[in-house]
Write a protein that holds these residues in place. Structure first.
Motif, mmCIF file in Angstrom:
data_model
loop_
_atom_site.group_PDB
_atom_site.id
_atom_site.type_symbol
_atom_site.label_atom_id
_atom_site.label_comp_id
_atom_site.label_asym_id
_atom_site.label_seq_id
_atom_site.Cartn_x
_atom_site.Cartn_y
_atom_site.Cartn_z
ATOM 1 N N LEU A 162 52.987 72.055 23.204
ATOM 2 C CA LEU A 162 54.225 72.183 22.436
ATOM 3 C C LEU A 162 55.467 72.182 23.326
ATOM 4 O O LEU A 162 56.556 71.848 22.878
ATOM 5 N N MET A 163 55.296 72.563 24.611
ATOM 6 C CA MET A 163 56.471 72.757 25.474
ATOM 7 C C MET A 163 57.265 71.485 25.711
ATOM 8 O O MET A 163 58.486 71.521 25.849
ATOM 9 N N THR A 164 56.566 70.341 25.773
ATOM 10 C CA THR A 164 57.259 69.099 26.106
ATOM 11 C C THR A 164 58.274 68.707 25.053
ATOM 12 O O THR A 164 59.233 68.004 25.348
ATOM 13 N N SER A 165 58.077 69.162 23.811
ATOM 14 C CA SER A 165 58.981 68.724 22.735
ATOM 15 C C SER A 165 60.405 69.211 22.953
ATOM 16 O O SER A 165 61.324 68.731 22.297
ATOM 17 N N ALA A 195 52.604 69.888 11.370
ATOM 18 C CA ALA A 195 52.319 69.085 10.183
ATOM 19 C C ALA A 195 51.832 67.699 10.595
ATOM 20 O O ALA A 195 50.851 67.182 10.043
ATOM 21 N N ILE A 196 52.515 67.111 11.595
ATOM 22 C CA ILE A 196 52.116 65.772 12.017
ATOM 23 C C ILE A 196 50.742 65.808 12.657
ATOM 24 O O ILE A 196 49.909 64.925 12.427
ATOM 25 N N ALA A 197 50.467 66.880 13.449
ATOM 26 C CA ALA A 197 49.136 66.985 14.055
ATOM 27 C C ALA A 197 48.071 67.091 12.969
ATOM 28 O O ALA A 197 47.028 66.436 13.041
ATOM 29 N N ALA A 198 48.354 67.893 11.927
ATOM 30 C CA ALA A 198 47.380 68.057 10.848
ATOM 31 C C ALA A 198 47.124 66.725 10.160
ATOM 32 O O ALA A 198 45.983 66.321 9.944
ATOM 33 N N TYR A 199 48.218 66.016 9.848
ATOM 34 C CA TYR A 199 48.013 64.765 9.125
ATOM 35 C C TYR A 199 47.556 63.637 10.034
ATOM 36 O O TYR A 199 47.071 62.620 9.554
ATOM 37 N N SER A 200 47.687 63.830 11.377
ATOM 38 C CA SER A 200 47.090 62.836 12.282
ATOM 39 C C SER A 200 45.574 62.867 12.175
ATOM 40 O O SER A 200 44.931 61.829 12.311
ATOM 41 N N THR A 201 44.998 64.070 11.949
ATOM 42 C CA THR A 201 43.539 64.113 11.815
ATOM 43 C C THR A 201 43.111 63.302 10.591
ATOM 44 O O THR A 201 42.147 62.546 10.643
ATOM 45 N N TYR A 202 43.890 63.463 9.513
ATOM 46 C CA TYR A 202 43.608 62.668 8.308
ATOM 47 C C TYR A 202 43.800 61.188 8.605
ATOM 48 O O TYR A 202 42.951 60.345 8.272
ATOM 49 N N GLY A 203 44.929 60.877 9.293
ATOM 50 C CA GLY A 203 45.220 59.486 9.626
ATOM 51 C C GLY A 203 44.134 58.890 10.496
ATOM 52 O O GLY A 203 43.697 57.758 10.294
ATOM 53 N N ILE A 211 57.212 70.663 12.238
ATOM 54 C CA ILE A 211 56.945 69.226 12.135
ATOM 55 C C ILE A 211 55.774 68.824 13.030
ATOM 56 O O ILE A 211 54.896 68.067 12.626
ATOM 57 N N SER A 212 55.741 69.386 14.265
ATOM 58 C CA SER A 212 54.636 69.048 15.178
ATOM 59 C C SER A 212 53.304 69.423 14.560
ATOM 60 O O SER A 212 52.354 68.639 14.587
ATOM 61 N N TYR A 238 46.043 66.523 19.214
ATOM 62 C CA TYR A 238 46.868 65.681 18.342
ATOM 63 C C TYR A 238 48.346 65.904 18.590
ATOM 64 O O TYR A 238 49.146 64.966 18.495
ATOM 65 N N ILE A 239 48.725 67.156 18.920
ATOM 66 C CA ILE A 239 50.136 67.399 19.252
ATOM 67 C C ILE A 239 50.497 66.647 20.520
ATOM 68 O O ILE A 239 51.562 66.023 20.611
ATOM 69 N N ASN A 240 49.580 66.672 21.510
ATOM 70 C CA ASN A 240 49.809 65.905 22.736
ATOM 71 C C ASN A 240 50.054 64.442 22.422
ATOM 72 O O ASN A 240 50.925 63.801 22.998
ATOM 73 N N MET A 241 49.255 63.924 21.497
ATOM 74 C CA MET A 241 49.364 62.514 21.129
ATOM 75 C C MET A 241 50.724 62.239 20.492
ATOM 76 O O MET A 241 51.389 61.246 20.807
ATOM 77 N N PHE A 242 51.143 63.153 19.613
ATOM 78 C CA PHE A 242 52.442 63.020 18.938
ATOM 79 C C PHE A 242 53.573 63.051 19.956
ATOM 80 O O PHE A 242 54.459 62.180 19.955
ATOM 81 N N ILE A 243 53.522 64.035 20.880
ATOM 82 C CA ILE A 243 54.608 64.164 21.852
ATOM 83 C C ILE A 243 54.606 62.974 22.809
ATOM 84 O O ILE A 243 55.664 62.450 23.167
#
Lengths: 341, 165
Positions: free
Chosen positions: A90-93, A22-30, A19-20, A247-252
């Motif tokens: 990724l570790m923070t998740s 996928a969300i990071a990938a689609y955050s670039t699109y977003g 999920i992380s 982007y993963i950092n942003m998501f977390i």
């Protein structure tokens, strides 16, 4: 060793990992779509319907690009730098409670990888080692711009960690617990921490922007003065890892802001719906992700609205405004708890 | 299980500590010292002292070593630019290290190897416990050491302040 726990956690870790990404990938699109919207453009619309396949095309491009390792660089550290950056992102998740537990018959499936009793401190520890990836990558490139970017990144991270920690201390005075799940459960109903700690929330939000190296604090990679900052020399998927980890950092961080200040997976009136535990769990996951997506949008909104700071402005904001403000916030919270509660 | 983890962690601790000393490049020394701190934090977790483990990582790996790395990066130390030590100094270093080795052997001669046993899990290292002890039994030392830190911080600020001409 209880094997069912091991199996549960493995499944959960794999799901969160996917999920992380996928969300990071689609955050670039977003990000590109939000930027286009804010600048009155259309944005990517060529690959697939509404340009939805754009992240896949970008990812494929990263893999197919030529891999360049500068001859004068330290090869081992050059390769390990982006890996460390990705790993710490990724570790923070691991400590985020993604929802209420699911029930399969008598088996309870907890949607949190590790409910540490020092969860918040774990968060601070991972944040504090997050700078290593950038520093190692920037230094080993053997390039002036990369080194300057790495130095900026590390000094920025050290400076903003302090006020971030102080903002969290004020929150801990209220919650009396360091476990993130307990902090989230304390906000059940509409007792969101943002109403009790508005100043703390503001400080935490600013520090989260600075720790993620997001605009207006993206000085480590400011392209107008440092070419590309710490990742100037990187190409191919190693550059991809740096960009992806951001982007993963942003998501977390969006997830952590939602958990600490906006009630996590709780929303007002969840008890009055009268849902069965499993349905309530699913609704709670959706609620958490709605909050997370709002904050990811907020990150993008700010990036395309506020111009970048100058470096001395960044340091002045961190040391002369945020730290005194956060210490005052701790004192005020302590005084309020002592005299009015 | 925890014995196996203990041995793996110990091996890693010793190996990374040796790399710190023997590595030619200061950058690798700093990074392996960070690895060493992580493995020591792992030992703390094995002893059920989670609070100590995490603060160890925050303070040493997260703050102090970042500053070390900072200095190494700014000085840009290379193997070529490293000053070569004169022969007299090497001689003195060998003598003093040999004497230290002698003392260590003398100290260890009379020790006996005891069977290794894992301490029973206790809750002493949990944060509730640590906090309660710090603010009841050890309040005075705690406050005095915090004043010491504060004065050190103020001292650093005063030293760093530009003198007005």
């Amino acid at each position: 060793m209880d094997w069912s726990i091991l199996l549960d956690k493995t499944i959960l870790i794999v799901i969160i990992f996917v999920i992380s990404l996928a969300i990071a990938a689609y955050s670039t699109y977003g990000e590109r779509k939000v930027a286009a919207f804010l600048q009155d453009r259309i944005g990517p619309d060529r690959a697939g319907p509404f340009g939805l396949l754009q992240p896949l095309a970008d990812g494929l491009k990263f893999f197919l690009k030529e891999e360049i390792i500068p001859t004068a660089s330290d090869k081992f550290l050059f390769i390990i730098g982006p890996c460390i950056f990705m790993m710490t992102a990724l570790m923070t998740s691991a400590i985020i409670p993604w929802g209420m537990p699911l029930h399969f018959g008598s088996h309870v499936f907890s949607l949190q990888v590790a409910d540490l009793n020092v969860g918040i401190l774990y968060l601070l520890a991972v944040v504090s080692i997050g700078g290593y990836g950038i520093m190692i990558g920037g230094w080993s490139s053997n390039n002036k711009f990369a080194l300057l970017g790495a130095l900026r990144a590390s000094s920025q991270m050290i400076s903003y960690e302090l006020s971030m920690g102080m903002a969290i201390i004020a929150l801990l005075l209220l919650s009396q617990s360091l476990s993130i799940r307990e902090i989230v459960d304390m906000q059940q109903g509409f007792h969101w921490n943002v109403f009790y700690q508005p100043v703390g929330f503001l400080i935490f939000l600013i520090c989260a922007f600075a720790e993620c190296n997001r605009a207006p604090f993206d000085l480590p990679e400011s392209e107008s003065e440092l070419v590309g900052g710490y990742h100037t020399e990187y190409s191919s998927m190693k550059l991809g890892l740096f960009l992806f980890a951001e982007y993963i950092n942003m998501f977390i961080s969006s997830a952590i802001i939602s958990c600490l200040f906006f009630g996590g997976y709780h929303f007002p009136g969840i008890d009055s719906l009268g849902l069965s535990p499993n349905w309530a769990a699913i609704v709670s996951i959706i609620v958490l992700f709605a909050k997370i997506f709002f904050f990811i949008f907020f990150f993008m909104w700010v990036r395309w609205t506020v111009p970048r700071f100058r470096y001395d402005q960044l340091m002045r904001l961190g040391w002369k405004i945020l730290i005194p403000l956060s210490i005052l916030n701790v004192l005020a919270t302590g005084a309020w708890l002592t005299f009015f509660k | 299980m925890s014995q196996l983890i203990f041995f793996i962690l110990s091996a890693m601790t010793i190996a990374s500590a040796l790399v710190v000393v023997f590595s030619k490049h200061p950058m690798y020394s700093v990074l392996s010292l960070v690895v060493c701190f992580f493995t020591i934090a792992g030992h703390y977790i094995l002893l059920n002292a989670q609070f100590l483990a995490i603060t160890h990582i925050i303070v040493y790996a997260g703050a102090i070593m970042v500053l070390f790395l900072f200095v190494v990066m700014l000085l840009n130390l290379n193997r070529e630019s490293e000053p070569h030590k004169p022969g007299k100094m090497k001689f003195a270093a060998t003598i003093s290290a040999g004497m230290l080795f002698l003392i260590l052997i003398a100290a260890m001669k009379s020790t006996t190897m005891e069977t290794f046993s894992f301490p029973p899990p206790s809750t002493n290292g949990m944060i509730q416990h640590v906090g309660q002890r710090l603010f009841t039994d050890y309040l005075l030392p705690f406050e005095i050491s915090s004043i010491l830190f504060l004065s050190a911080m103020i001292g650093a600020v005063v030293l760093a302040k530009k003198e007005k001409h």
